[in-house]
Design a protein around this motif. Structure first.
Motif, PDB file in Angstrom:
ATOM      1  N   SER A   1       0.863  -1.348   0.108  1.00 31.06           N
ATOM      2  CA  SER A   1       0.063   0.220  -0.005  1.00 31.06           C
ATOM      3  C   SER A   1       0.810   1.238   0.023  1.00 31.06           C
ATOM      4  O   SER A   1       1.520   1.708   1.078  1.00 31.06           O
ATOM      5  CB  SER A   1      -0.742   0.222   1.065  1.00 31.06           C
ATOM      6  N   ASP A   2       0.868   1.791  -1.164  1.00 29.04           N
ATOM      7  CA  ASP A   2       1.788   3.100  -1.413  1.00 29.04           C
ATOM      8  C   ASP A   2       0.793   4.446  -0.771  1.00 29.04           C
ATOM      9  O   ASP A   2       0.099   4.811  -1.427  1.00 29.04           O
ATOM     10  CB  ASP A   2       2.250   3.294  -2.855  1.00 29.04           C
ATOM     11  N   GLU A   3       1.094   4.937   0.423  1.00 29.09           N
ATOM     12  CA  GLU A   3       0.696   5.688   1.096  1.00 29.09           C
ATOM     13  C   GLU A   3       1.058   7.147   1.408  1.00 29.09           C
ATOM     14  O   GLU A   3       1.020   7.786   2.285  1.00 29.09           O
ATOM     15  CB  GLU A   3       0.035   5.021   2.455  1.00 29.09           C
ATOM     16  N   ILE A   4       2.005   7.411   0.480  1.00 28.11           N
ATOM     17  CA  ILE A   4       3.058   8.619   0.389  1.00 28.11           C
ATOM     18  C   ILE A   4       2.170   9.771   0.549  1.00 28.11           C
ATOM     19  O   ILE A   4       2.795  10.893   0.959  1.00 28.11           O
ATOM     20  CB  ILE A   4       3.781   8.695  -0.727  1.00 28.11           C
ATOM     21  N   TYR A   5       0.788   9.641   0.219  1.00 29.54           N
ATOM     22  CA  TYR A   5      -0.008  10.895   0.165  1.00 29.54           C
ATOM     23  C   TYR A   5      -0.981  10.921   1.273  1.00 29.54           C
ATOM     24  O   TYR A   5      -2.017  11.661   1.445  1.00 29.54           O
ATOM     25  CB  TYR A   5      -0.899  11.282  -1.035  1.00 29.54           C
ATOM     26  N   ASP A   6      -0.593  10.114   2.292  1.00 32.77           N
ATOM     27  CA  ASP A   6      -1.524   9.872   3.517  1.00 32.77           C
ATOM     28  C   ASP A   6      -2.360  10.943   4.078  1.00 32.77           C
ATOM     29  O   ASP A   6      -3.649  10.820   4.604  1.00 32.77           O
ATOM     30  CB  ASP A   6      -1.147   8.899   4.273  1.00 32.77           C
ATOM     31  N   SER A   7      -1.861  12.147   4.385  1.00 26.62           N
ATOM     32  CA  SER A   7      -2.542  13.036   4.913  1.00 26.62           C
ATOM     33  C   SER A   7      -2.690  14.382   3.934  1.00 26.62           C
ATOM     34  O   SER A   7      -3.017  15.318   4.424  1.00 26.62           O
ATOM     35  CB  SER A   7      -1.975  13.500   6.329  1.00 26.62           C
ATOM     36  N   ILE A   8      -2.816  14.000   2.697  1.00 19.34           N
ATOM     37  CA  ILE A   8      -3.146  15.137   1.966  1.00 19.34           C
ATOM     38  C   ILE A   8      -4.499  15.114   1.229  1.00 19.34           C
ATOM     39  O   ILE A   8      -4.745  14.246   0.414  1.00 19.34           O
ATOM     40  CB  ILE A   8      -1.882  15.475   0.764  1.00 19.34           C
ATOM     41  N   LEU A   9      -5.408  15.559   1.799  1.00 10.95           N
ATOM     42  CA  LEU A   9      -6.868  15.358   1.690  1.00 10.95           C
ATOM     43  C   LEU A   9      -7.809  16.547   1.629  1.00 10.95           C
ATOM     44  O   LEU A   9      -7.253  17.403   2.347  1.00 10.95           O
ATOM     45  CB  LEU A   9      -7.310  14.220   2.668  1.00 10.95           C
ATOM     46  N   TYR A  10      -8.748  16.598   0.803  1.00 14.17           N
ATOM     47  CA  TYR A  10      -9.612  17.779   0.689  1.00 14.17           C
ATOM     48  C   TYR A  10     -10.953  17.579   0.915  1.00 14.17           C
ATOM     49  O   TYR A  10     -11.471  16.401   0.917  1.00 14.17           O
ATOM     50  CB  TYR A  10      -9.360  18.390  -0.761  1.00 14.17           C
ATOM     51  N   ASP A  11     -11.626  18.703   1.557  1.00 14.58           N
ATOM     52  CA  ASP A  11     -12.984  18.596   1.688  1.00 14.58           C
ATOM     53  C   ASP A  11     -13.536  17.369   2.568  1.00 14.58           C
ATOM     54  O   ASP A  11     -14.524  16.526   2.279  1.00 14.58           O
ATOM     55  CB  ASP A  11     -13.659  18.698   0.368  1.00 14.58           C
TER      56      ASP A  11
END
Ligand SMILES: Cc1ncc(COP(=O)(O)O)c(C=O)c1O
Length: 416
Positions: free
Chosen positions: A208-218
């Protein structure tokens, strides 16, 4: 005396990485001629004025005297403990420092873990579209990518039944990229549970590639896979490049979770491959604890008024205002993956479009087919520029597409 031409690895002919390929080379030629390009091809925060947080910088400079020696092949013990604690707090089972591998970016660990896992002809289930390093690393480690589709009409989410139908006796792993590059999809919990179930029933490794794990919108949710995977062996990938805007430090990690007996051999193989390259860059490792247990600096950028949130809004609004474009609004990560529709989309060739956009409007985007999809009507932009610059980019894209319509877009076969 002339020397014979040096042959290279044959399977390199199957590998593409167009994010830094032919179009990027042409961009540099144009820049050398004095042209000013807006380059949206790489998710490289530092190139768009973002800085790594100061407390991370201080964590390195304060320990610079300790960065000379090689460290353990899996990484600095204190940094591995910080990563393990971060994962334990999320609910990852059996997350201990011994099961953490620090590498020169997630990139190195993708390659290393596939090298540890694969024998010639083994199959890896990869998302289509994918981040193309996953395909490349599978191929270069003698594996075979088998793609499961993530279609725009399904919000770029995969269908677990389709994933399962692709499993064969040669399948070794299922790769998920969540939140996704290039689509921005963030996977719902039920979908992840179905994928875990498939891995459990077929004895597969989850990656599981979670490199963007806390870049989330709305308010989009992020569900880490490892806590849902329980005893199923799972490698979870994270790093400092995106969430902490420190691409150049080359710090990534992989956390092995699940039944230790089932994954013991893989653990040893990864440890051996890590030892052969001695260790990862040391300085950046001193920032890991500060990154994972210090101030949250990414959330304000993704919240209304924050730079990434407003950049995403600029893209979403620009696409909504265009009769030629459509978009599944990204729920997370640093990209948008619009499609060209209607008259402008007839016979659309994403490469020819990207080249024309650069030659005539000084904007570099990545053609969608670079991400291992069969469709030719998508392109990827990064959300890293200032919102106003993105609005300008979409005005220029609109001009190219309008010219195309006025010239009478023809089916690709007819124009070839
Ligand atoms: C999905 C994904 N995985 C891995 C990487 C590699 O990141 P790094 O090697 O900088 O940690 C990237 C970089 O863009 C990415 O988008």
């Amino acid at each position: 005396m002339s020397h014979p031409t040096l042959a290279t690895r044959a399977r390199l002919s199957e590998v593409r990485y167009e994010i830094r390929g032919e179009l990027a080379r042409r961009a540099r030629e144009l820049e050398a001629q004095g042209r000013e390009l807006i380059k949206l091809n790489i998710g490289n925060p530092g190139a768009f004025g973002f800085r790594a947080p100061e407390h991370l910088q201080r964590a390195i400079t304060g320990r610079i005297a300790d960065t000379d020696p090689y460290t353990h092949q899996q990484g600095l013990p204190a940094a591995r403990e910080a990563i393990a604690a971060f994962h334990r707090a999320r609910g990852t089972p059996n997350a201990t420092p011994e099961r953490v591998f620090i590498g020169n970016g997630v990139s190195e660990l993708i390659d290393l873990s596939l090298r540890a896992l694969l024998n010639p002809g083994d199959e890896v289930l990869l998302p289509s579209p994918d981040y193309p390093l996953w395909s490349a690393a599978t191929i270069l480690n003698d594996g075979r990518p088998v793609y499961y589709a993530c279609r725009p009409e399904n919000g770029f989410l995969p269908d677990p039944d389709e994933i399962e139908a692709l499993v064969t006796p040669r399948t070794r792993a299922i790769v998920l990229i969540n939140p996704n590059n290039p689509t921005g999809a963030a996977y719902p919990r039920e979908l992840l549970e179905r994928v875990v179930d498939i891995a459990a029933r077929h004895g597969l490794l989850l990656m599981s590639d979670e490199i963007y794990d806390s870049i989330l919108y709305d308010g989009a949710p992020f569900h880490p896979l490892a806590p849902l995977a329980g005893d199923v062996p799972c490698l979870s990938f994270g790093g400092l490049s995106k969430v902490h805007r420190a691409c150049g430090w080359r710090v990534g990690w992989a956390v092995l979770s699940g039944d230790p007996l089932a994954s013991g051999e893989l653990h040893h193989a990864m440890d051996l491959l890590g030892a052969l390259r001695l260790c990862a860059n040391v300085p950046g490792q001193f920032a890991i604890e500060a990154a994972l247990h210090g101030e949250d600096t990414i959330a304000p950028l993704c919240a209304p008024g924050g730079r990434l949130h407003e950049a995403r809004r600029a893209v979403v609004e620009s696409v909504a205002a265009s009769e030629h474009l459509d978009l599944v609004a990204p729920a997370g990560a640093l990209y948008a993956f619009p499609s060209v529709v209607g008259a402008a989309g007839v016979g659309f060739d994403d490469h020819a479009f990207a080249l024309e956009l650069m030659e005539t409007e000084d904007v570099l985007v990545v053609p969608g087919s670079s991400f291992n999809v069969p469709w030719r009507n998508h392109f990827r932009v990064t959300l890293l520029p200032e919102p106003d610059q993105l609005r300008e980019v979409f005005a220029r894209i609109g001009r190219v597409l309008q010219r195309r319509v006025e010239a009478g877009a023809k089916p690709r076969a007819a124009t070839a």
